[in-house]
Design an enzyme around this catalytic site. Structure first.
Site, PDB file in Angstrom:
ATOM      1  N   LYS A 174       0.880  -1.171   0.000  1.00 42.54           N
ATOM      2  CA  LYS A 174       0.000   0.000   0.000  1.00 42.54           C
ATOM      3  C   LYS A 174       0.912   1.212   0.000  1.00 42.54           C
ATOM      4  O   LYS A 174       1.667   1.444   0.951  1.00 42.54           O
ATOM      5  CB  LYS A 174      -0.909   0.010   1.235  1.00 42.54           C
ATOM      6  CG  LYS A 174      -1.750   1.279   1.265  1.00 42.54           C
ATOM      7  CD  LYS A 174      -2.583   1.421   2.509  1.00 42.54           C
ATOM      8  CE  LYS A 174      -2.918   2.907   2.693  1.00 42.54           C
ATOM      9  NZ  LYS A 174      -3.688   3.173   3.895  1.00 42.54           N
ATOM     10  N   GLY A 205      -8.053   9.651   9.385  1.00 42.20           N
ATOM     11  CA  GLY A 205      -8.339   9.876  10.803  1.00 42.20           C
ATOM     12  C   GLY A 205      -9.438  10.890  11.087  1.00 42.20           C
ATOM     13  O   GLY A 205      -9.720  11.171  12.243  1.00 42.20           O
ATOM     14  N   ASN A 231      -9.061   2.205   9.751  1.00 37.47           N
ATOM     15  CA  ASN A 231      -8.267   1.846  10.927  1.00 37.47           C
ATOM     16  C   ASN A 231      -8.772   2.593  12.161  1.00 37.47           C
ATOM     17  O   ASN A 231      -9.326   2.002  13.086  1.00 37.47           O
ATOM     18  CB  ASN A 231      -6.791   2.171  10.651  1.00 37.47           C
ATOM     19  CG  ASN A 231      -5.863   1.653  11.750  1.00 37.47           C
ATOM     20  OD1 ASN A 231      -6.283   1.283  12.840  1.00 37.47           O
ATOM     21  ND2 ASN A 231      -4.591   1.612  11.477  1.00 37.47           N
ATOM     22  N   THR A 232      -8.638   3.936  12.141  1.00 33.77           N
ATOM     23  CA  THR A 232      -8.945   4.718  13.339  1.00 33.77           C
ATOM     24  C   THR A 232     -10.362   4.467  13.854  1.00 33.77           C
ATOM     25  O   THR A 232     -10.575   4.346  15.064  1.00 33.77           O
ATOM     26  CB  THR A 232      -8.767   6.219  13.045  1.00 33.77           C
ATOM     27  OG1 THR A 232      -7.527   6.399  12.382  1.00 33.77           O
ATOM     28  CG2 THR A 232      -8.767   7.030  14.318  1.00 33.77           C
TER      29      THR A 232
END
Lengths: 325, 257
Positions: free
Chosen positions: B96, B157, B206-207
Site C-alpha cells: 500500500k 483519521g 483503521n482509526t
C-alpha cells in the site's frame, strides 16, 4: 519458618516484590547484574504518573482498579507522592477529543478558563477548557527507585550482582525474561527531559492529540519529563529524530515557553508487554515470573507485589495467573 | 468479492493494525470483522534489526492477507525504500503506497505517488496507491502500472466519511473494471455501506475501529454495514426521484386525510 526468596531483577517490579515480601517476613535477596537502578532498566525512564483514571481511556478495567491502590502503597513504602491530581487538555481543533476522553474516564471535573487559572495559571493562557482528574498523583521515578532500594537495604534485604539462587526464585527481569515467556514483546518508548525555568506546572499535564499524544510531568526545579512514544518495536536504543520532534512540538504547542527550555536527556527503552497489555504472574518450573507491566510500572507494581506475596504466603491464586508447570 | 492482482479476497472490509489498545483487542476486532486483509506499517517499527518482529508475528497469526504500507513516508525515495523493506519482511509483492504531501492533512503527494508507483511497479511490486479521487491522477496511476486504486473518502483519521460522492461515483463509472477501495476518512459503518453502495469493491479503515470505545463491536458493525451495502448494490436499488410515489394506491379510499 522464614521463607527464603531470591528475586532476579532490581527494577520497579523486583524492588516492589522485595519490599512486599520482606515486609511480610521473608528473607529476600535481590540479584541484578547491573547493580543499582539506572538507565539500563525501563523503570528509570518512566513518567511516574499514578494516573489510573486517565489510563482508563484506553486500558482495561483491572489497570484502573488496581492502579488506584498504587499511591497509597508507594507512600506507605517511603516514596514522596504528590497528590495534585492531573490535567488533560486538547488544542482548539481537537476540542472534541476532550469530551471523548471525559466520556471514557471517571473522577474528573471540567474546568473553564478561570477554574483552570486557579490551578495552572500558565495553561489558562492557552486553553479555555480542561479536564481536572481529581484523584491522581505522581512521583519521581528515579528518586523512588533509589530510596526504595536504600530502604530495603536498611531493612535487611540483600543485594548482589550475582549469587546462588536460594529458596523460591521470582524472575522480575522484564524484557530479559523473553526466552522463558515467549508471548512477551517489547514496546518502544522515547522520552525527553527538559529544564524550562519559565514554565511552572504543579501536576502532570496530558495533551490529547490524535497523532501525537503527550504528557508532561513536573519533576521540580524547573525540570520536566515529556513522554512518551509507543511503538511496536523491541529496540531499546536509538531514539529517532521524528519521535523527539513530535514530543518537543507537542510541548511547544502546550506552552511556547518550552521553546527556550534546555534539553537535558533523551531517553529510550522498551516496555515488556503481553498481547493483552495486562501483567501476568506465571509459574513455570520452579520459578515465578512477574512481568508484562507495559506502560504501567509504577501504577501496577504495588498490586502485583501484593498478589505475589498473597500467592507465596497465603496460597491465594493471583488475578493474572498463568500456571505453565 | 474483490479481486486484487489475481487474488480473490473473501471480504469487502480491510482493516489497519495501528492504535488498538492491545494486540489482543486487535485480534478480537479482526475476528469479529471478518476482514480479509490487514494493513501493517513498517517504516517506524522496523528499527535497526527487525525490532518489530514480535508485533508482526502477532499480525501474521490473524490469518488474513497482509498488505504492508509505507505510512509515514514523505518522499518517493523513502516510500520506495520502505516498500523494499516490506517485501523482504513479509514476503509479498503487495504494497500500500502512501506518499504524504502535507503533514497536517496527510493529503497524498499525488506527483510523488505516481513516480513511486511507476518505480515500484517496474520492480515487480503490486501497488495499492492511497490517492485522492481525482480522475486524471487515477488514470496516471493505472498508466504507471497500478491495477487497484484506493481513493480517500476524507483525510486520514477524520471520520468525515465520503467527502466527494460525485468524484467517487465518477471514478467508478470511468473505471468499471478496476478494483476500487475507499481508503481513509471513514468514521461510522453507514459511511462504509455508502461506499459499497456506490459500487466500490472494498473499504479500508483503521482509526474508526481502533479508537472506538469497543473496537471489536465497532469492527462487527462495519462488517454488517459492508454486507448491507453489497446486498443493496447487487439488488439494483431504486433511483431517487423528486415526486412522492405512494406504495399503496390512494384512489378509491373513502378519506384522503
Amino acid at each position: 519458618m522464614t521463607q527464603t526468596v531470591t528475586i532476579l531483577g532490581g527494577g520497579i517490579v523486583g524492588l516492589t516484590v522485595a519490599a512486599e515480601l520482606s515486609g511480610r517476613g521473608c528473607e529476600v535477596t535481590v540479584i541484578d547484574p547491573n547493580g543499582a537502578p539506572g538507565p539500563h532498566g525501563c523503570s528509570w525512564w518512566a513518567g511516574g504518573m499514578l494516573a489510573a483514571d486517565c489510563e482508563g481511556e484506553v486500558a482495561e478495567e483491572p489497570v484502573v482498579r488496581l492502579g488506584r491502590q498504587a499511591a497509597e502503597w508507594w507512600e506507605t513504602n517511603g516514596a514522596k507522592v504528590t497528590y495534585n491530581g492531573s490535567i488533560v487538555v486538547a488544542l482548539g481543533r481537537d476540542r472534541t477529543e476532550l469530551d471523548r476522553f471525559a466520556r471514557r474516564t471517571e473522577n474528573h471535573d471540567m474546568l473553564d478558563r478561570s477554574a483552570l487559572s486557579d490551578r495552572e495559571p500558565q495553561l489558562a493562557e492557552r486553553f479555555d477548557r480542561a479536564l481536572f482528574m481529581t484523584r491522581e498523583a505522581h512521583l519521581n521515578p528515579r528518586d523512588t527507585l533509589m530510596s526504595l532500594r536504600d530502604r530495603l537495604v536498611s531493612t535487611g534485604v540483600k543485594f548482589a550482582e550475582a549469587a546462588k539462587h536460594l529458596g523460591q526464585v521470582i524472575d522480575c527481569t522484564g524484557l530479559a525474561a523473553k526466552p522463558h515467556l515467549p508471548e512477551l514483546r517489547g514496546v518502544k518508548g522515547e522520552m525527553v527531559i527538559l529544564r524550562a525555568p519559565d514554565v511552572s506546572l504543579e501536576r502532570p499535564i496530558r495533551l490529547l492529540h490524535p497523532r501525537f499524544p503527550l504528557y508532561i510531568v513536573p519533576r521540580g526545579d524547573g525540570v520536566f519529563m515529556l513522554g512518551a512514544t509507543q511503538i511496536e518495536s523491541e529496540e531499546r536504543d536509538r531514539p529517532t529524530v521524528r519521535s523527539v520532534v513530535e514530543l518537543l512540538n507537542a510541548a511547544y504547542a502546550l506552552h511556547p515557553a518550552f521553546g527556550e527550555a534546555e534539553l537535558l536527556e533523551i531517553g529510550v527503552d522498551a516496555r515488556p508487554a503481553f498481547p493483552d497489555n495486562l501483567p501476568r504472574i506465571t509459574r513455570k518450573g520452579d520459578h515465578l515470573y512477574v512481568n508484562g507491566l507495559f506502560r504501567h510500572g509504577y501504577l501496577l507494581a504495588p498490586a502485583l507485589a501484593r498478589m505475589t506475596g498473597a500467592y507465596l504466603l497465603d496460597n491465594v491464586v493471583p488475578e493474572f495467573w498463568r500456571d505453565e508447570t | 468479492m474483490p479481486n486484487f492482482y489475481g487474488k480473490e479476497i473473501n471480504s469487502r472490509l480491510m482493516l489497519g493494525t495501528a492504535q488498538y489498545p492491545s494486540p489482543a483487542i486487535l485480534a478480537d476486532a479482526f475476528r469479529r470483522s471478518g476482514a480479509g486483509i490487514a494493513t501493517v506499517s513498517v517504516r517506524r517499527e522496523a528499527g535497526g534489526d527487525k525490532a518489530g518482529q514480535a508485533f508482526w508475528d502477532l499480525i501474521k497469526e490473524l490469518d488474513v492477507a497482509l498488505l504492508p504500507n509505507t505510512a509515514g513516508c514523505h518522499s518517493v525515495r523513502e516510500a520506495v525504500t520502505t516498500a523494499h523493506m516490506a517485501r523482504e519482511l513479509f514476503e509479498t509483492p503487495w504494497i500500500k503506497l502512501e506518499v504524504i504531501g502535507h503533514s497536517d492533512t496527510l493529503q497524498p503527494d499525488v506527483f510523488g505517488l505516481v513516480e513511486a508507483a511507476r518505480i515500484l511497479s517496474e520492480d515487480g511490486f503490486q501497488v495499492f496507491p492511497y490517492c485522492t479521487e481525482d480522475l486524471v491522477l487515477c488514470d496516471k496511476l493505472l498508466d504507471a502500472g497500478c491495477q487497484v486504486l484506493m481513493p480517500w473518502g476524507a483525510p486520514i483519521g477524520t471520520g468525515l466519511g465520503l467527502n466527494n460522492i460525485y468524484g467517487l461515483r465518477s471514478l467508478r463509472a470511468h473505471f468499471p473494471e478496476v478494483p476500487l477501495v475507499v481508503d481513509a476518512g471513514l468514521g461510522v459503518p453507514s459511511q462504509a455501506a455508502q461506499a459499497i453502495e456506490l459500487g466500490y469493491d472494498a473499504v479500508l479503515l483503521n482509526t474508526a475501529v481502533a479508537k472506538a470505545g469497543d473496537p471489536a463491536a465497532m469492527a462487527e458493525g462495519f462488517a454488517l454495514a459492508v454486507q448491507a451495502g453489497a446486498l443493496a448494490q447487487q439488488a439494483d436499488p431504486m433511483e431517487p426521484r423528486d415526486m412522492a410515489a405512494p406504495s399503496t394506491p390512494v384512489i378509491g379510499k373513502a378519506f384522503l386525510e
